[in-house]
Design an enzyme around this catalytic site. Structure first.
Site, PDB file in Angstrom:
ATOM      1  N   ARG A 172      52.005  32.813  34.462  1.00  0.00           N
ATOM      2  CA  ARG A 172      50.958  32.146  35.233  1.00  0.00           C
ATOM      3  C   ARG A 172      50.173  31.161  34.385  1.00  0.00           C
ATOM      4  NH1 ARG A 172      46.766  36.416  37.471  1.00  0.00           N
ATOM      5  NH2 ARG A 172      45.831  34.587  38.385  1.00  0.00           N
ATOM      6  N   ARG A 173      49.402  30.315  35.070  1.00  0.00           N
ATOM      7  CA  ARG A 173      48.294  29.576  34.478  1.00  0.00           C
ATOM      8  C   ARG A 173      48.713  28.651  33.345  1.00  0.00           C
ATOM      9  NH1 ARG A 173      43.295  33.970  34.727  1.00  0.00           N
ATOM     10  NH2 ARG A 173      42.707  33.361  36.815  1.00  0.00           N
TER      11      ARG A 173
ATOM     12  N   HIS B 202      51.663  37.112  45.176  1.00  0.00           N
ATOM     13  CA  HIS B 202      51.095  38.230  45.926  1.00  0.00           C
ATOM     14  C   HIS B 202      49.749  37.861  46.535  1.00  0.00           C
ATOM     15  CE1 HIS B 202      49.552  42.147  46.988  1.00  0.00           C
ATOM     16  NE2 HIS B 202      48.528  41.939  46.205  1.00  0.00           N
ATOM     17  N   PHE B 203      48.839  37.314  45.711  1.00  0.00           N
ATOM     18  CA  PHE B 203      47.512  37.099  46.301  1.00  0.00           C
ATOM     19  C   PHE B 203      47.460  35.854  47.168  1.00  0.00           C
ATOM     20  CE2 PHE B 203      46.627  35.353  41.962  1.00  0.00           C
ATOM     21  CZ  PHE B 203      46.169  34.094  42.303  1.00  0.00           C
ATOM     22  N   HIS B 204      48.366  34.883  46.920  1.00  0.00           N
ATOM     23  CA  HIS B 204      48.415  33.761  47.866  1.00  0.00           C
ATOM     24  C   HIS B 204      48.925  34.243  49.219  1.00  0.00           C
ATOM     25  CE1 HIS B 204      47.613  31.033  44.513  1.00  0.00           C
ATOM     26  NE2 HIS B 204      47.371  30.114  45.410  1.00  0.00           N
TER      27      HIS B 204
ATOM     28  N   HIS C 115      38.649  43.788  42.388  1.00  0.00           N
ATOM     29  CA  HIS C 115      39.474  44.213  43.514  1.00  0.00           C
ATOM     30  C   HIS C 115      38.695  44.271  44.817  1.00  0.00           C
ATOM     31  CE1 HIS C 115      43.269  45.096  45.110  1.00  0.00           C
ATOM     32  NE2 HIS C 115      42.720  46.000  45.884  1.00  0.00           N
TER      33      HIS C 115
ATOM     34  N   TYR D  82      38.678  42.679  49.250  1.00  0.00           N
ATOM     35  CA  TYR D  82      38.446  43.307  50.551  1.00  0.00           C
ATOM     36  C   TYR D  82      37.243  42.705  51.261  1.00  0.00           C
ATOM     37  CZ  TYR D  82      42.245  46.323  49.584  1.00  0.00           C
ATOM     38  OH  TYR D  82      43.506  46.764  49.333  1.00  0.00           O
TER      39      TYR D  82
END
Lengths: 540, 185
Positions: free
Chosen positions: A431-432, A368-370, A217, A221
């Site tokens: 996913r994946r 979300h992370f894209h 995580h 950041y």
């Protein structure tokens, strides 16, 4: 600029070359997974997972690490107004990281490292893959040390003065990165590399996942902080205003240092190797990670409001229309905030202790992370590149229009790609996978949305190509750069700040306490009662 | 473009920031309350039973030996379905479960990390070798649901899925050994 132009440009061009290749692979992967690419027979899953590994490694490790290092050197020189200490070391770190990247990429291309960028054991890749990653990380550690040295030398020359916010934030990121890499370094050195080399034949998969979550995580950041540095220190100036509050900026970066680390187990909510209590504690801490972002939204909005009002904006919302949206940096900020809004909302769902079960390992998470990283963060990388490229090359763009086009295309592409992914994730699309069986009625119903998201991927690819073109043409632009200040002044520039807001000693102690609290037992349990080890599965 | 410093008093800046901080506090508290309230009141918890099992020997004897796999109804009427998640299939490939009754799903992996979800439900868990993954749930619709492996487990990962056959309770009849298999359709 004191002769770090070549150093910075070298880092940035490696970052953006990786970005371009990874964008191509990403668009290709979306085609393979869509109804258009189904039933073709070739490419094989082997090709697909090779590509996913290369895409993830290039975007998450190469683009980010090289960009952050290059940007750090730039900030150290421009914000402190003194030469970079240990420039030779910076070049050594650069070449070490380059050697690392080559060592990572060769086994991937040879099909000996199709373990994806998260490389969860017992699956293991060629040892070269991991050793290359270690070299990249060690290069970034050298960067961290250079950032500390630059700040310390400046402090010695300017006793009692507040460290400029851009540098304070950069050092916050360096401190955080050292903490962050401890987890993955332990996993690689003590578990994965010995397994990959054949020294051990079994591995504790639960411990490996836990150590990786330590990194997983906070690393996000690490990627995000440069974007926030630009928001606080460059964007108010680019918009023609002032930074609303310097103190709030310092507080934000300190909160990122403190709260991005003891929360990684929210990636393990659905894992059987941890009890509910520990998941719950880290979920609680995760909620607080939203605080620095919420503070940032407020401070940057207020700073932009100052700019809008200085330009004649009136009324509650009138200042928004008066902002200089024609400037790429301002436009990128607006678009980044929209994507941050959607992505942040999705993140709250992911974090939800119970709700996570609806979305874990579905396309929702990919979306979300894209949206947060590929969208908000990377569009700010573009804005930073557009702001500082003229200073690095001494040349100016003939027109900002292609820059604006590129930013709009990135935004539109990202929204068109990720909104259907969110929807599909809620319907259970996982996913994946290399291909979907569109003969299944449940999966067939997803087909149209997969096509929409593929179209978004093509728009993103077009934007990526235009971005690299925009930077490349600047190297040949005949227009000399017009001198203008880069960093924003605060409305009330700080004259003295408390030691706690000018260094990191105290905060490191707090991080240590929180990490012991959040990760102490979850890691110690594997020592107290070792879980039965699994056989290593070598993919090389 | 002028660059005159805007005239905002420091106290006013601090005041707006404190007001926003209160807003952030309310938002964080509200988010947490919803999460905690739903977890407690509806008993929604992640699958976290922390139960160890040796991945190297789990198929030889005990709970995950071949004859114990699939759906069993215990003497007390409890429904338990056991599956092995292995490269690149679930064993068995189909499990039968009743609708409207509590079901316990138990999974173990003898090789690498797998994971699974059941479409149109909130069943979701990782299957990490070394641990039994356990999910308590209740199925509500009579239909065939897709249960794919959702964690990358190797090149054959995309071909790894199973079917969950949800039956109306009156058709969910265990045999004399307490076992229920999928119906041929």
């Amino acid at each position: 600029m004191r002769n770090v132009e070549r150093l910075c440009l070298a880092h940035f061009w490696v970052a953006f070359a990786a970005f371009l290749v990874a964008s191509l692979l990403g668009a290709w992967q979306m085609w393979v997974r869509s109804p258009l690419g189904a039933n073709i027979g070739t490419p094989t899953p082997g090709h697909y997972f090779m590509s996913v590994t290369a895409h993830g490694v290039s975007m998450a490790y190469v683009l980010t690490t090289f960009f952050i290092m290059g940007f750090g050197y730039f900030v150290a020189v421009t914000s402190l107004g003194r030469p970079l200490p240990g420039k030779v070391w910076a070049w050594i770190a650069f070449w070490m990281a380059i050697v690392g990247v080559v060592m990572v990429l060769i086994p991937i291309i040879m099909g000996q490292a199709s373990v994806l960028f998260t490389f969860y054991p017992p699956l293991t890749a060629s040892p070269w893959f991991y050793i290359g990653l270690v070299l990249v990380v060690v290069g970034s550690w050298v960067w961290c040390i250079l950032m500390f040295v630059a700040m310390r030398e400046w402090k010695r020359e300017n006793p009692g003065q507040p460290v400029p916010l851009a540098m304070f934030a950069t050092v916050a990121n360096a401190v955080m990165w050292l903490w962050t890499t401890v987890g993955v370094a332990a996993e690689l050195l003590f578990q994965v590399i010995p397994a990959s080399l054949g020294i051990v034949q079994t591995i504790d998969a639960g411990l490996a996942r836990t150590l990786f979550s330590w990194t997983l995580h906070a690393i996000v950041y690490f990627w995000l902080i440069p974007a926030y540095i630009a928001l606080y220190t460059m964007i108010p100036r680019a918009a023609g205003g002032r930074l609303y509050s310097d103190t709030m900026g310092r507080l934000t970066f300190i909160l990122f240092l403190v709260y991005s680390l003891p929360v990684g187990m929210h990636h393990l909510m659905m894992d059987p190797e941890h009890g509910n209590g520990w998941k719950f504690i880290q979920m609680l801490l995760t909620v607080f990670v939203s605080v620095p972002t919420l503070l940032t939204i407020f401070t940057i909005m207020a700073s932009l409001e100052i700019a809008g009002r200085l330009r004649g904006g009136r009324g509650v919302f009138g200042w928004i229309a008066k902002l200089p949206w024609e400037r790429p940096a301002v436009l990128a900020t607006g678009l980044a905030f929209v994507m941050l809004g959607f992505g942040g909302f999705g993140g709250l769902i992911n974090m939800g202790y119970g709700m996570n079960a609806m979305v874990h390992n579905t396309s929702w998470v990919t979306a979300h992370f894209h949206l947060i990283f590929g969208g908000s963060v990377v569009i700010m990388y573009f804005a930073i590149a557009y702001e500082i490229w003229p200073r690095l090359t001494g040349r100016e763009h003939a027109s900002p229009a292609p820059l604006r086009w590129q930013l709009w295309l990135w935004f539109i592409g990202m929204m068109v790609m990720t909104l259907p992914w969110h929807l599909l994730g809620l319907q259970g699309q996982w996913r994946r996978v290399a291909n979907f069986n569109y003969a299944d009625p449940i999966i067939a119903a997803w087909g149209p949305w997969v096509l929409v998201s593929f179209f978004g991927g093509l728009v993103l690819l077009a934007s990526a190509l235009l971005f690299v073109r925009n930077l490349a043409v600047l190297h040949r632009s005949p227009l000399p750069v017009a001198q203008r200040p880069l960093y924003a002044l605060a409305v009330h520039p700080p004259h003295r700040v408390p030691a706690a807001l000018n260094g990191f000693g105290l905060w490191n102690v707090l991080v240590l306490v929180l990490m012991l609290l959040a990760y102490g037992y979850p890691i110690a349990q594997f020592v107290i009662e070792p879980s039965p080890a699994a056989m290593v599965h070598r993919m090389h | 473009m002028t660059d005159r410093p805007p005239e905002i008093h420091e106290q006013r800046i601090l005041g707006t920031e404190l007001l926003w901080a209160v807003g952030v506090g309310v938002l964080v508290a509200a988010t947490l309350s919803v999460v905690v309230f739903t977890a407690l009141s509806r008993d929604i918890n992640p699958p976290s039973n922390v139960e160890r099992i040796d991945p190297k020997t789990l198929h030889l004897s005990g709970e995950f030996a071949e004859h114990n796999l699939g759906t069993t109804v215990g003497p007390d009427g409890r429904v338990t379905a056991r599956m092995i998640a292995t490269q690149f299939m679930f064993v068995p490939r189909c499990i039968a479960v009743p609708s409207g009754r509590a079901v316990t799903l138990r999974f173990a992996s003898p090789d690498v990390i797998h994971g699974l979800l059941i479409t149109r439900t909130n069943v979701n868990t990782m299957v990490v070798p070394g641990f039994v993954a356990q999910v308590h749930t209740e199925f509500t619709r009579d239909e065939d649901l897709l249960m794919p492996c959702h964690e990358y487990c190797g090149l054959g990962h995309s071909e790894m899925w199973a079917t969950v056959q949800v039956m109306p309770d009156d058709r969910f009849k265990p045999g004399p050994d307490g076992r229920v298999s999928c119906a041929q359709r």
